[in-house]
Write a protein that holds these residues in place. Structure first.
Motif, PDB file in Angstrom:
ATOM      1  N   VAL A 137       0.863  -1.182   0.000  1.00 60.70           N
ATOM      2  CA  VAL A 137       0.000   0.000   0.000  1.00 60.70           C
ATOM      3  C   VAL A 137       0.896   1.228   0.000  1.00 60.70           C
ATOM      4  CG1 VAL A 137      -2.011  -1.037   1.124  1.00 60.70           C
ATOM      5  CG2 VAL A 137      -0.157  -0.103   2.523  1.00 60.70           C
ATOM      6  N   PRO A 138       0.469   2.324  -0.634  1.00 66.79           N
ATOM      7  CA  PRO A 138       1.281   3.536  -0.649  1.00 66.79           C
ATOM      8  C   PRO A 138       1.253   4.252   0.703  1.00 66.79           C
ATOM      9  CG  PRO A 138      -0.763   3.871  -1.838  1.00 66.79           C
ATOM     10  CD  PRO A 138      -0.726   2.426  -1.477  1.00 66.79           C
ATOM     11  N   VAL A 139       2.413   4.800   1.070  1.00 62.99           N
ATOM     12  CA  VAL A 139       2.595   5.439   2.371  1.00 62.99           C
ATOM     13  C   VAL A 139       2.980   6.899   2.163  1.00 62.99           C
ATOM     14  CG1 VAL A 139       3.996   5.462   4.470  1.00 62.99           C
ATOM     15  CG2 VAL A 139       3.270   3.292   3.480  1.00 62.99           C
ATOM     16  N   ALA A 160      -0.337  11.994   0.810  1.00 69.23           N
ATOM     17  CA  ALA A 160      -1.072  12.387  -0.393  1.00 69.23           C
ATOM     18  C   ALA A 160      -2.440  11.713  -0.476  1.00 69.23           C
ATOM     19  CB  ALA A 160      -0.251  12.043  -1.636  1.00 69.23           C
ATOM     20  N   GLU A 161      -3.265  12.211  -1.398  1.00 75.34           N
ATOM     21  CA  GLU A 161      -4.585  11.628  -1.632  1.00 75.34           C
ATOM     22  C   GLU A 161      -4.480  10.166  -2.041  1.00 75.34           C
ATOM     23  OE1 GLU A 161      -6.391  13.991  -4.618  1.00 75.34           O
ATOM     24  OE2 GLU A 161      -6.510  15.813  -3.402  1.00 75.34           O
ATOM     25  N   SER A 162      -3.433   9.819  -2.765  1.00 78.83           N
ATOM     26  CA  SER A 162      -3.272   8.455  -3.277  1.00 78.83           C
ATOM     27  C   SER A 162      -2.516   7.549  -2.314  1.00 78.83           C
ATOM     28  CB  SER A 162      -2.539   8.489  -4.620  1.00 78.83           C
ATOM     29  OG  SER A 162      -1.272   9.129  -4.482  1.00 78.83           O
ATOM     30  N   PRO A 211       8.659   1.244  -7.867  1.00 77.89           N
ATOM     31  CA  PRO A 211       9.479   1.183  -9.098  1.00 77.89           C
ATOM     32  C   PRO A 211       8.841   1.932 -10.273  1.00 77.89           C
ATOM     33  CG  PRO A 211       8.451  -0.934  -8.628  1.00 77.89           C
ATOM     34  CD  PRO A 211       8.222  -0.090  -7.425  1.00 77.89           C
ATOM     35  N   ASP A 212       7.507   2.088 -10.234  1.00 80.81           N
ATOM     36  CA  ASP A 212       6.831   2.808 -11.320  1.00 80.81           C
ATOM     37  C   ASP A 212       6.724   4.300 -11.048  1.00 80.81           C
ATOM     38  OD1 ASP A 212       6.366   0.399 -12.696  1.00 80.81           O
ATOM     39  OD2 ASP A 212       4.595   0.004 -11.442  1.00 80.81           O
ATOM     40  N   ASP A 213       7.003   4.709  -9.808  1.00 73.55           N
ATOM     41  CA  ASP A 213       6.938   6.118  -9.421  1.00 73.55           C
ATOM     42  C   ASP A 213       7.916   6.329  -8.269  1.00 73.55           C
ATOM     43  OD1 ASP A 213       6.392   8.702  -8.714  1.00 73.55           O
ATOM     44  OD2 ASP A 213       4.281   8.374  -8.194  1.00 73.55           O
ATOM     45  N   PRO A 214       9.188   6.599  -8.563  1.00 77.33           N
ATOM     46  CA  PRO A 214      10.223   6.671  -7.524  1.00 77.33           C
ATOM     47  C   PRO A 214       9.924   7.694  -6.435  1.00 77.33           C
ATOM     48  CG  PRO A 214      11.210   6.575  -9.703  1.00 77.33           C
ATOM     49  CD  PRO A 214       9.742   6.768  -9.923  1.00 77.33           C
ATOM     50  N   GLY A 215       9.049   8.648  -6.707  1.00 80.59           N
ATOM     51  CA  GLY A 215       8.716   9.626  -5.679  1.00 80.59           C
ATOM     52  C   GLY A 215       7.725   9.114  -4.658  1.00 80.59           C
ATOM     53  N   GLN A 216       7.158   7.939  -4.887  1.00 83.85           N
ATOM     54  CA  GLN A 216       6.158   7.380  -3.969  1.00 83.85           C
ATOM     55  C   GLN A 216       6.759   6.241  -3.156  1.00 83.85           C
ATOM     56  OE1 GLN A 216       2.789   4.905  -5.462  1.00 83.85           O
ATOM     57  NE2 GLN A 216       1.485   6.454  -4.514  1.00 83.85           N
ATOM     58  N   GLN A 217       6.412   6.202  -1.878  1.00 82.30           N
ATOM     59  CA  GLN A 217       6.863   5.136  -0.992  1.00 82.30           C
ATOM     60  C   GLN A 217       5.772   4.083  -0.840  1.00 82.30           C
ATOM     61  OE1 GLN A 217      10.161   6.170  -1.077  1.00 82.30           O
ATOM     62  NE2 GLN A 217      10.269   5.414   1.015  1.00 82.30           N
ATOM     63  N   LEU A 218       6.197   2.835  -0.792  1.00 81.85           N
ATOM     64  CA  LEU A 218       5.278   1.716  -0.603  1.00 81.85           C
ATOM     65  C   LEU A 218       5.654   0.940   0.657  1.00 81.85           C
ATOM     66  CD1 LEU A 218       5.088   0.212  -4.217  1.00 81.85           C
ATOM     67  CD2 LEU A 218       3.435   1.743  -3.136  1.00 81.85           C
ATOM     68  N   ALA A 219       4.644   0.533   1.399  1.00 79.78           N
ATOM     69  CA  ALA A 219       4.844  -0.428   2.484  1.00 79.78           C
ATOM     70  C   ALA A 219       4.549  -1.806   1.925  1.00 79.78           C
ATOM     71  CB  ALA A 219       3.932  -0.123   3.657  1.00 79.78           C
ATOM     72  N   PHE A 247      -6.579   4.934  -3.250  1.00 77.95           N
ATOM     73  CA  PHE A 247      -5.232   4.367  -3.194  1.00 77.95           C
ATOM     74  C   PHE A 247      -5.258   2.930  -3.709  1.00 77.95           C
ATOM     75  CE2 PHE A 247      -7.181   3.396   0.876  1.00 77.95           C
ATOM     76  CZ  PHE A 247      -6.796   2.095   1.135  1.00 77.95           C
ATOM     77  N   ALA A 248      -4.101   2.474  -4.140  1.00 77.28           N
ATOM     78  CA  ALA A 248      -3.972   1.139  -4.727  1.00 77.28           C
ATOM     79  C   ALA A 248      -3.512   0.137  -3.672  1.00 77.28           C
ATOM     80  CB  ALA A 248      -2.981   1.171  -5.890  1.00 77.28           C
ATOM     81  N   TYR A 249      -4.251  -0.956  -3.559  1.00 77.53           N
ATOM     82  CA  TYR A 249      -3.879  -2.081  -2.706  1.00 77.53           C
ATOM     83  C   TYR A 249      -3.433  -3.202  -3.654  1.00 77.53           C
ATOM     84  CZ  TYR A 249      -4.431  -5.736   0.910  1.00 77.53           C
ATOM     85  OH  TYR A 249      -4.234  -6.771   1.813  1.00 77.53           O
TER      86      TYR A 249
END
Length: 261
Positions: free
Chosen positions: A46-48, A51-53, A80-88, A121-123
């Motif tokens: 999940v994105p961490v 942001a809204e997403s 990997p598809d958006d280096p500015g976003q963190q994923l848990a 958000f994307a799960y």
């Protein structure tokens, strides 16, 4: 995907936090086997961020409903598809190859502190599965979940002991300390014991401990509102507060009984 999935959330739908609060949301993913499918591992991400997403502000906690599986790790990585976003990324592993065939109840759970912005958000889930225990390969799917604006809630009104390992209960010993607690994004609470006109607690905290315990069965009424201390209110005509209520019965195993005659 070889397996089938069903989502449930608490609250439903997922809610954002008002500024300054750190309420959590739980996402449970139930796994169902439509046939003879084997699976050794799930990766859930999940994105961490704020942001809204994003789902949550920091790495979530993870758990699972059966001892056949374990939470191997929770890691924060760059998307990997958006280096500015963190994923848990949460890794769930099956403990024993004998349990790769999922013919039992399996629910993967994550809980995180939601941020303040409503959105979607994307799960994402990856199952390492196959139709035989020795031919497992990764398969991916992504499901979008919504976060909505915060709605005034009151839930999980429970009684526990005050020991290190608190377990919700409704039956206690005479005089045993009882901790009443609840979950809410309200800001002011009044707690009543049935038969008493005055509250036994009034304030912003989401728990209250009865240090002297109870001597007889008691029903508690909890009232929640979004306000400051209303004790000095002088409302204008037409004003009406908004309350949510909950009730809890606490039973004493060896009560003090007063005979009528």
């Amino acid at each position: 995907m070889l397996l089938e999935y069903r989502f449930s959330t608490l609250p439903a739908p997922v809610q954002v936090n008002p500024v300054g609060l750190r309420g959590t949301a739980r996402i449970n993913l139930a796994v169902f086997n439509p046939g003879k499918v084997y699976c050794a591992q799930f990766l859930v991400s999940v994105p961490v961020g704020p942001a809204e997403s994003d789902f949550c502000l920091e790495a979530p906690t993870a758990s699972v409903n059966t001892s056949k599986w374990t939470v191997a790790s929770v890691q924060i990585v760059s998307n990997p598809d958006d280096p500015g976003q963190q994923l848990a990324v949460v890794t769930f592993n099956c403990r024993d190859q004998a349990d790769y065939l999922i013919d039992y109840s399996l629910v993967l759970s994550i809980t995180g502190v939601t941020n303040t912005l409503a959105g979607t958000f994307a799960y994402a889930t990856q199952e390492r599965s196959g139709t035989s225990p020795n031919g497992l390969t990764p398969k991916n799917f992504t499901h979008n979940l919504d976060k909505q604006d915060a709605v005034f809630t009151l839930r999980n009104f429970i009684a526990t002991t005050v020991d290190a390992h608190t377990v919700p209960a409704t039956r206690f010993a005479n005089g045993q300390q009882v901790r009443l607690s609840w979950e809410s994004n309200g800001t002011w609470f009044q707690l009543y014991a049935k038969g008493d006109a005055a509250p036994i607690y009034a304030g912003p905290a989401t728990s209250h401990t009865l240090t002297g315990g109870l001597t007889a069965d008691t029903q508690f009424i909890l009232m929640a509102s979004v306000t400051g201390n209303p004790g000095q209110d002088s409302p204008s005509p037409g004003y009406a507060p908004i309350f949510l209520f909950d009730a809890l019965n606490v039973v004493i195993a060896d009560p003090d009984l007063t005979p009528r005659t």
